[in-house]
Design an enzyme around this catalytic site. Sequence first.
Site, PDB file in Angstrom:
ATOM      1  N   SER A  94     -16.410  25.908  44.702  1.00 29.25           N
ATOM      2  CA  SER A  94     -17.192  25.617  43.347  1.00 29.25           C
ATOM      3  C   SER A  94     -16.535  26.062  42.114  1.00 29.25           C
ATOM      4  CB  SER A  94     -18.629  25.656  43.571  1.00 29.25           C
ATOM      5  OG  SER A  94     -19.213  25.245  42.369  1.00 29.25           O
ATOM      6  N   ASP A 237     -16.180  22.142  37.094  1.00 24.73           N
ATOM      7  CA  ASP A 237     -15.810  23.101  37.881  1.00 24.73           C
ATOM      8  C   ASP A 237     -14.943  22.517  38.954  1.00 24.73           C
ATOM      9  OD1 ASP A 237     -17.854  21.796  38.956  1.00 24.73           O
ATOM     10  OD2 ASP A 237     -18.865  23.424  39.964  1.00 24.73           O
ATOM     11  N   ASP A 239     -15.094  21.855  42.269  1.00 28.77           N
ATOM     12  CA  ASP A 239     -15.173  20.625  43.118  1.00 28.77           C
ATOM     13  C   ASP A 239     -16.058  19.647  42.325  1.00 28.77           C
ATOM     14  OD1 ASP A 239     -17.724  22.094  42.689  1.00 28.77           O
ATOM     15  OD2 ASP A 239     -18.441  21.756  44.763  1.00 28.77           O
ATOM     16  N   ASP A 241     -19.093  19.118  40.626  1.00 32.65           N
ATOM     17  CA  ASP A 241     -20.255  18.873  40.670  1.00 32.65           C
ATOM     18  C   ASP A 241     -21.030  19.183  39.619  1.00 32.65           C
ATOM     19  OD1 ASP A 241     -20.519  21.447  41.031  1.00 32.65           O
ATOM     20  OD2 ASP A 241     -21.810  21.265  43.122  1.00 32.65           O
TER      21      ASP A 241
END
Length: 453
Positions: A94, A237, A239, A241
């Site tokens: 992340s 970020d 990933d 999300d």
Amino acid sequence: MKVFGSSGTRGVANEEVTPAFALDVAKAVGSVREEDRVAVGRDTRRTGRMLANAVASGLAAAGADVERLGVLPTPALQAYAADEGVPAIMVTASHNPPEYNGLKLVGPDGVELSVDALEAVEEALLGESFEPVPWDETGADRAVEGARDRYVDALVEAVDASRIAEAGLTVALDPGHGAGALTSPDFYRELGCRVVTTNAQPDGHFPGREPEPVEANLADLGRLVRASDADVGIAHDGDADRAIFYDETGSFVPGGASFAALADAELSEGDVAVSAVNVSQRLVDICESRGAELELTPIGSTQIMTRIRQLHAEGHSVPVAGEGNGGVIFPAYRITRDGAYTGARFLELLADADAPASEVLAPYDGYANVRVNVGYGSDAEREALLAAAEEYAAAADADVTTIDGYRLDYGDAWALARPSGTEPVVRVYAEAHDEARARELADGFADALRAAL
């Protein structure tokens, strides 16, 4: 939970999160959940392919067929899991620095596994209570094409694309070299926006900036907004999300302010909003003005999503949830954090208001946030820090909440100290109506912790 923290399990790749560890996690998942098919995806990190290969091997050894989705955002993997009705494992750290990697476990409904389900997997992992299947029952492995395209198409259908297109917006986008670089530029262009980008080349070394979308890492985005005369800046970020915003002047928008603006448009009397114990006073005020309840959880998407599902099972309406770090959840869409979708919902606000972002956000100004990290090098140091936090809280002239760490409410401001679930640090947060007061509270709390070391 010892292994799975506030949002999966993470650590320095090839030191803490090794191929052997990833293999064992996957074998535990395959043994406990007894799934026939499991999807595997990864973000752009340098060690992603290595760990994804280990995950695929562990799943196959437990008898599961593996569907390899390649590089894609976590919400894209979750969408695939929900659409196909298969569980999934995402290889991602992340927002953590480039040297980190980790694993996030997703159920066949596309939602991160609940705390109870994670504890079952963790028990099998720590007890090594998994056995390989016979050679002729091992799983197959195949590459799946088009998962990113399916995700973008579904995003376009999920928002009011025509309304956004009519607004003629320019979006400055910073996916931070992460997985969103492969989806978000196309998505916002399909919404009819003019899109300009920075740090939009997928690169696991993250050469342009660190993966975490905080103000200190996003100077390029602020400059791009000003140079391109953009209506809004959006950052992700690693990933993708999460979504963090800049207004049309190139000024950073605190995540608590954008969360409050999005929540204000969603909540009605009798609704419930869910957030973590570090919730901004902005959301508290919005819930009070709307006649909605606010449920607090320990920090982390796993905790928030678990509580959303519990509230749904009890018959409550939960139109919005999340944290002030850009991780907003719209449960009617999916019980997932989705940076691209959150960005589009903010574009809808701009289109509806027919006003610049700074005006849309003005009602949620007037708060200052400070965060300080206090690192530790051993379990003993961690315990010393937490003991110091407890002592500091007991002596403070404040109302104390211990749902996750120690939150001190002073009436005009609050401070919180709690251990990170993903890094060896105790995080100290503070919020007040001016930065000097917030800094005073954060530094005072942090200094008391450092003194314990």
